[in-house]
Every structure is written in structure tokens, then in C-alpha cells.
Motif scaffolding. Structure first.
Motif, short mmCIF file in Angstrom:
data_model
loop_
_atom_site.label_atom_id
_atom_site.label_comp_id
_atom_site.label_asym_id
_atom_site.label_seq_id
_atom_site.Cartn_x
_atom_site.Cartn_y
_atom_site.Cartn_z
N THR A 41 -4.84 -10.16 -12.08
CA THR A 41 -3.82 -10.99 -11.74
C THR A 41 -2.54 -10.47 -11.41
OG1 THR A 41 -3.41 -10.73 -14.20
CG2 THR A 41 -4.65 -12.71 -13.53
N MET A 42 -2.34 -9.03 -11.85
CA MET A 42 -1.23 -8.34 -11.38
C MET A 42 -1.02 -7.95 -9.85
SD MET A 42 0.12 -4.51 -12.68
CE MET A 42 -1.18 -3.56 -11.49
N ASN A 43 -2.03 -7.93 -9.31
CA ASN A 43 -1.98 -7.56 -7.87
C ASN A 43 -1.46 -8.75 -6.99
OD1 ASN A 43 -2.96 -5.08 -8.50
ND2 ASN A 43 -4.91 -5.22 -7.09
N LYS A 44 -2.04 -9.85 -7.37
CA LYS A 44 -1.38 -11.12 -6.64
C LYS A 44 -0.04 -11.22 -6.90
CE LYS A 44 -2.55 -15.99 -6.01
NZ LYS A 44 -3.21 -17.09 -6.41
N ASP A 45 0.16 -11.11 -8.41
CA ASP A 45 1.74 -11.36 -8.69
C ASP A 45 2.57 -10.57 -8.15
OD1 ASP A 45 1.19 -13.56 -10.50
OD2 ASP A 45 0.68 -12.07 -12.07
N LEU A 46 2.53 -9.19 -7.80
CA LEU A 46 3.27 -8.17 -7.32
C LEU A 46 2.99 -7.93 -5.96
CD1 LEU A 46 3.38 -5.78 -10.29
CD2 LEU A 46 5.04 -7.53 -9.77
N GLY A 47 2.08 -8.63 -5.25
CA GLY A 47 1.75 -8.43 -4.04
C GLY A 47 1.03 -6.98 -3.40
N PHE A 48 0.27 -6.47 -4.24
CA PHE A 48 -0.22 -5.05 -4.00
C PHE A 48 -1.46 -5.39 -3.30
CE2 PHE A 48 1.35 -3.16 -8.36
CZ PHE A 48 2.57 -3.17 -7.90
N SER A 49 -1.59 -4.57 -2.22
CA SER A 49 -2.85 -4.47 -1.63
C SER A 49 -3.85 -3.53 -2.45
CB SER A 49 -2.60 -3.72 -0.20
OG SER A 49 -2.18 -2.36 -0.21
N ALA A 50 -5.03 -3.58 -1.82
CA ALA A 50 -6.04 -2.45 -2.59
C ALA A 50 -5.74 -1.07 -2.61
CB ALA A 50 -7.58 -2.77 -1.91
N THR A 51 -5.14 -0.71 -1.31
CA THR A 51 -4.58 0.63 -0.82
C THR A 51 -3.52 0.81 -1.86
OG1 THR A 51 -5.39 0.49 1.40
CG2 THR A 51 -3.48 2.08 0.90
N VAL A 52 -2.40 0.04 -2.05
CA VAL A 52 -1.30 0.20 -3.02
C VAL A 52 -1.93 0.35 -4.46
CG1 VAL A 52 0.52 -0.86 -4.19
CG2 VAL A 52 0.38 -0.87 -1.38
N PHE A 53 -2.71 -0.64 -4.70
CA PHE A 53 -3.15 -0.35 -6.20
C PHE A 53 -4.02 0.88 -6.33
CE2 PHE A 53 -6.67 -1.17 -9.04
CZ PHE A 53 -6.20 -1.28 -10.18
N GLY A 54 -4.89 1.23 -5.37
CA GLY A 54 -5.75 2.43 -5.51
C GLY A 54 -5.00 3.84 -5.84
N PHE A 55 -4.00 3.79 -4.87
CA PHE A 55 -2.88 4.93 -4.88
C PHE A 55 -2.21 4.94 -6.06
CE2 PHE A 55 1.00 7.09 -4.21
CZ PHE A 55 0.67 8.24 -3.75
N GLY A 56 -1.58 3.85 -6.74
CA GLY A 56 -0.97 3.76 -7.95
C GLY A 56 -1.81 4.34 -9.01
N ALA A 57 -3.14 3.67 -9.22
CA ALA A 57 -3.99 3.95 -9.95
C ALA A 57 -4.10 5.49 -10.12
CB ALA A 57 -5.31 3.32 -9.95
N GLY A 58 -4.33 6.32 -9.06
CA GLY A 58 -4.76 7.40 -8.87
C GLY A 58 -3.62 8.49 -9.15
N VAL A 59 -2.34 8.10 -8.88
CA VAL A 59 -1.04 9.12 -8.78
C VAL A 59 -1.03 9.51 -10.38
CG1 VAL A 59 0.85 7.29 -9.18
CG2 VAL A 59 1.06 9.35 -7.80
N PHE A 60 -1.48 8.76 -11.18
CA PHE A 60 -1.49 9.22 -12.73
C PHE A 60 -1.88 10.75 -12.84
CE2 PHE A 60 -4.30 10.06 -16.42
CZ PHE A 60 -3.63 9.50 -17.49
N PHE A 61 -3.06 11.05 -11.79
CA PHE A 61 -3.34 12.26 -12.04
C PHE A 61 -2.62 13.45 -11.44
CE2 PHE A 61 -7.09 9.43 -12.56
CZ PHE A 61 -7.34 9.73 -13.66
N PHE A 62 -1.77 13.21 -10.51
CA PHE A 62 -0.90 14.30 -10.20
C PHE A 62 -0.01 14.70 -11.16
CE2 PHE A 62 -1.48 12.13 -5.69
CZ PHE A 62 -1.98 13.24 -5.07
N GLY A 63 0.55 13.69 -12.13
CA GLY A 63 1.17 14.07 -13.24
C GLY A 63 0.41 14.81 -14.04
N TYR A 64 -0.87 14.42 -14.32
CA TYR A 64 -1.52 15.15 -15.17
C TYR A 64 -1.89 16.67 -14.90
CZ TYR A 64 -5.37 14.50 -18.77
OH TYR A 64 -6.38 14.44 -19.69
N PHE A 65 -2.08 16.77 -13.43
CA PHE A 65 -2.37 17.94 -12.83
C PHE A 65 -1.30 18.89 -13.26
CE2 PHE A 65 -2.01 20.88 -9.22
CZ PHE A 65 -3.16 21.64 -9.45
#
Length: 432
Positions: A41-65
Motif C-alpha cells: 500500500t505504501m508504494n501507491k500512497d507515496l508514488g514509488f515505482s518498482a525501481t525506486v522501491f527496489g533501490f530503496g530496499a537495497g540501499v540498506f546494504f550500503f550502510g551495512y557494508f
């Protein structure tokens, strides 16, 4: 007498540490992947595309790294009790802050900070377990600890779906309530860590005197046995080619794991099901995976074999992803995702039993963190690639095939490392 003392001691240690550590990882994994359900539901509420969501989900691991190796070095110096508590409280507050994201930038920043905050938790626990369990117990113990990941999906999926139904309560979206409520346990358990965990066997007042003496002597003997061949300094943990090879293997398994955790709800939702049904069906694959992981790890410990236990599991997960890419019915999709979950879950315990067999001390702390840091970048590549490919093709199929290829690469690298290990000492003790 020694045998009965060993059994009693290890049983006491296992019951004292494993359930609590599993609970910590359970909460960690929920907070790491619950955006997969928020996205319904969040993607629609905030207007996130699949690319935006996928990048944001994955950027977690840059901080982790970036922060994982320093975090594990600090844990080795100050002790697990203090540092794990710090990690959990920090990530708990950050996870709750996701309820207030406004757009792409705040989403990216908070995911990065969450990765930085959580850095060191998983490798720190792997290192911590190596202080308490001799090598012959390690794969089985790690498998018990890692069952928390599929169990968190099993129980967290219907819970997250239920929280999404709180849409509009007190003016908040359901996904906002989900982030707020699921963040609370991390803070509470972080405080509990300070009072419950014991840093080293020498300090374990909850063990009987003879049990504590046996365990301290056993772990000291194991460390002494590695003096001739094991590497101990920080540079060794960073530069050992076996560490880098294991990191590459782990890269593929991480890509698969977070493909499941982040995208599986949307893959199932694409079949036209309700949010609650998605939550219930998403709980099926990890149910199968929990049993398979424990049995596979016990077999690996019993036989002393690691290589093929990793290879077969990676290939099974790759096959499952390929089948999921072509599946069109609910049963076929859930069955394929179950195979992926089984393969990825089963590969990890024998893989994590390897580093502490040739590293100890500071090198072990850095080596484990290096494997996890580099390997977990697969958690960025997999989810991002699936979102990027979906936006361009309108289908999950291409992305799933890409991640399947990474798992096949993991299997191949495992075989290459094993073959090289048989040619040079002391590597044969690591991969056999």
C-alpha cells in the motif's frame, strides 16, 4: 564422565543462549524486510515505482557494508552484551521512523541509516557463538539461530498483513502503524540484552563450576590447536582469499534471500489476491524451510562435509527462482518460492561453519564481518535488479532469472574453492 559433562554443558549453554539469540534475529529480520509488506500500500500512497522501491530496499546494504567491519571489531573489543544492545536500540528507533517518510529521499536516507545501525548484529552473533560452541557443534547451532529468519517471515507475514488493515486509525496509514508497532520489540529487547547475555564462558555464573571449567578449557584448546595454521590479525581477516571467496558465495545467497523477503509479497499479490491472503500464503515457504535447514545442517555436521551441502542448496534455490519466473497459478508460485526458501536457508549454516575453522581472534571478527558485508551487497543487487527489470518489462521473470544466475555462480565458486583447498594446506580442513 567427560562425555556426560560435555553433553550437560552444551545443553545448558544451548538452552541459555540459542532461544534468546533467535528471538533477537527474529525481530531484526522483521524490521529489515517488513517494507516488502508495506509496499503493498505504501508504494501507491507515496508514488514509488518498482525501481525506486527496489533501490530503496537495497540501499540498506550500503550502510551495512560500510559500518559492518568496524562494528564487529568494536564488538570483539567491548563485548557482545554492550554492543548488541546498542545495535538493537538504535535500529529500533530508526525502524519506527519509517512511519514518517515523505518521499524517495527520506526513504533512501532511512534505509541507509537502518543498515548502518544494524551493521554488526549478524556477524557479531556468529562471532559470539564461536566463543561458546566448539567447531563440531557450529553448523547445527548456526542453523538453529538462522531458523529465526524464515520463522520471522512465517509469523511476520500475517502480522504485517493484519497491521496494514489499521488504515486510517488516528489518521495514519496501515503501513505507518506497521512500522511503529514492529519497531517496539527491538528497543525493549536491546535493553534486555544488557541484563541477559554473558560475554564469555569465563563469566558464566549460570554454569556449574565443572561445566564452566570444561568449556573454558575446551575453547582454549581449540584456539591453541589453530595457532599453527589459523590467522589471527585484522589484515589476515581482510586479505585471506578464502574470506573473499566465501563473500562471493554469500553474495548470491543474499540476493536470493532478500528477493524473497522484499519482493515475494508483491509476486504473490500479482495473482490478484487480497492482502491478508498474501500474508498467509507468504508464510508457507518459510515453514518448509525451517525443517529443511535444521536437518541439512545436522547432516553437514554429522558427515563433516560442507562443499556439497552449499552447492546443492544453491542450485535448488536457483531452480526455484526459475520456476517462479514461469509460474502462473497460486500453487505453482508458492511451491516454487518454497523451493527457493529451502535452498537459501539450507545453504547458510554449512557456509557459516567455515570461516572460524581457519580464522580466530581479531581475524575471525574481521573475516566474518567481511564475508557478511560484501556478501550482503547481494541484498542490494537482487532487489534493485528485480525492480529495474520489472519497470522495463512489466514482469518479475527477468529479475528472477538474474538472481537465479547469481546462485548458480555461488555454487560454481564453492566448487572452485573446494578444489583449490584440496591442493594446499591448511585449506582442506575448511571445505571438504
Amino acid at each position: 564422565m567427560d562425555g556426560s559433562l560435555e553433553q550437560a554443558t552444551m545443553r545448558r549453554v544451548a538452552w541459555r543462549l540459542i532461544p534468546f539469540i533467535c528471538l533477537l534475529y527474529f525481530i531484526a529480520f522483521i524490521d529489515r524486510v517488513n517494507i516488502g509488506f508495506a509496499a503493498l500500500t505504501m508504494n501507491k500512497d507515496l508514488g514509488f515505482s518498482a525501481t525506486v522501491f527496489g533501490f530503496g530496499a537495497g540501499v540498506f546494504f550500503f550502510g551495512y557494508f560500510l559500518f559492518e567491519i568496524p562494528s564487529n571489531i568494536i564488538l570483539d573489543k567491548v563485548g557482545a552484551r554492550l554492543w548488541i544492545a546498542r545495535v538493537m536500540v538504535t535500529w529500533g528507533f530508526l525502524s519506527g521512523a519509517f512511519a514518517f517518510i515523505q518521499g524517495e529521499t527520506s526513504f533512501y536516507v532511512l534505509r541507509f541509516l537502518l543498515g548502518a545501525a544494524e551493521a554488526g548484529f549478524f556477524p557479531g552473533i556468529i562471532l559470539y557463538l564461536s566463543y561458546w560452541f566448539p567447531a563440531r557443534y557450529r553448523a547445527a547451532v548456526v542453523s538453529l539461530f538462522m531458523t529465526a529468519a524464515p520463522i520471522s517471515v512465517l509469523l511476520g507475514s500475517p502480522l504485517s498483513s493484519l497491521l496494514l488493515e489499521m488504515e486510517g486509525l488516528l489518521g495514519l496509514h496501515g503501513w505507518q502503524w506497521m512500522f511503529l508497532i514492529e519497531a517496539v520489540p527491538a528497543v525493549i529487547l536491546g535493553i534486555a540484552v544488557l541484563f541477559y547475555l554473558t560475554d564469555l564462558p569465563e563469566k558464566a555464573t549460570w554454569l556449574a563450576d565443572d561445566q564452566r571449567a570444561w568449556l573454558v578449557a575446551e575453547m582454549e584448546a581449540e584456539r591453541a590447536g589453530k595457532q599453527a595454521s589459523a590467522r589471527h590479525n585484522i589484515l589476515s581477516g581482510l586479505a585471506d582469499p578464502r574470506v573473499l571467496a566465501l563473500a562471493l558465495i554469500y553474495f548470491g545467497t543474499s540476493a536470493g534471500l532478500y528477493t524473497l523477503g522484499i519482493w515475494a509479497p508483491q509476486i504473490i499479490k500479482g495473482l490478484g489476491l487480497s492482502t491478508m491472503t498474501v500474508g498467509l500464503l507468504n508464510a508457507v515457504p518459510p515453514t518448509v524451510a525451517v525443517v529443511a535447514m535444521v536437518l541439512w545442517a545436522r547432516h553437514s555436521d554429522r558427515t563433516g562435509e560442507r562443499t556439497w551441502h552449499v552447492v546443492i542448496a544453491c542450485l535448488a534455490a536457483a531452480l526455484g527462482l526459475m520456476l517462479a519466473g514461469g509460474a502462473t497459478s497460486v500453487i505453482a508460485v508458492v511451491a516454487a518460492l518454497s523451493l527457493v526458501n529451502v535452498g537459501i536457508s539450507a545453504a547458510k549454516p554449512p557456509l557459516w561453519a567455515m570461516p572460524t575453522m581457519f580464522l580466530s581472534g581479531s581475524a575471525a571478527a574481521v573475516g566474518i564481518a567481511t564475508i557478511n558485508a560484501i556478501g550482503n551487497l547481494g541484498g542490494f543487487v537482487g532487489p534493485w535488479a528485480i525492480g529495474w527489470i520489472k519497470d522495463r518489462t512489466g514482469s518479475f521473470t527477468g529479475g528472477l532469472m538474474f538472481v537465479a544466475g547469481l546462485l548458480v555462480l555461488s555454487a560454481v565458486v564453492t566448487l572452485v574453492v573446494a578444489r583449490a583447498g584440496r591442493r594446499a594446506a591448511p585449506a582442506p580442513a575448511v571445505l571438504r
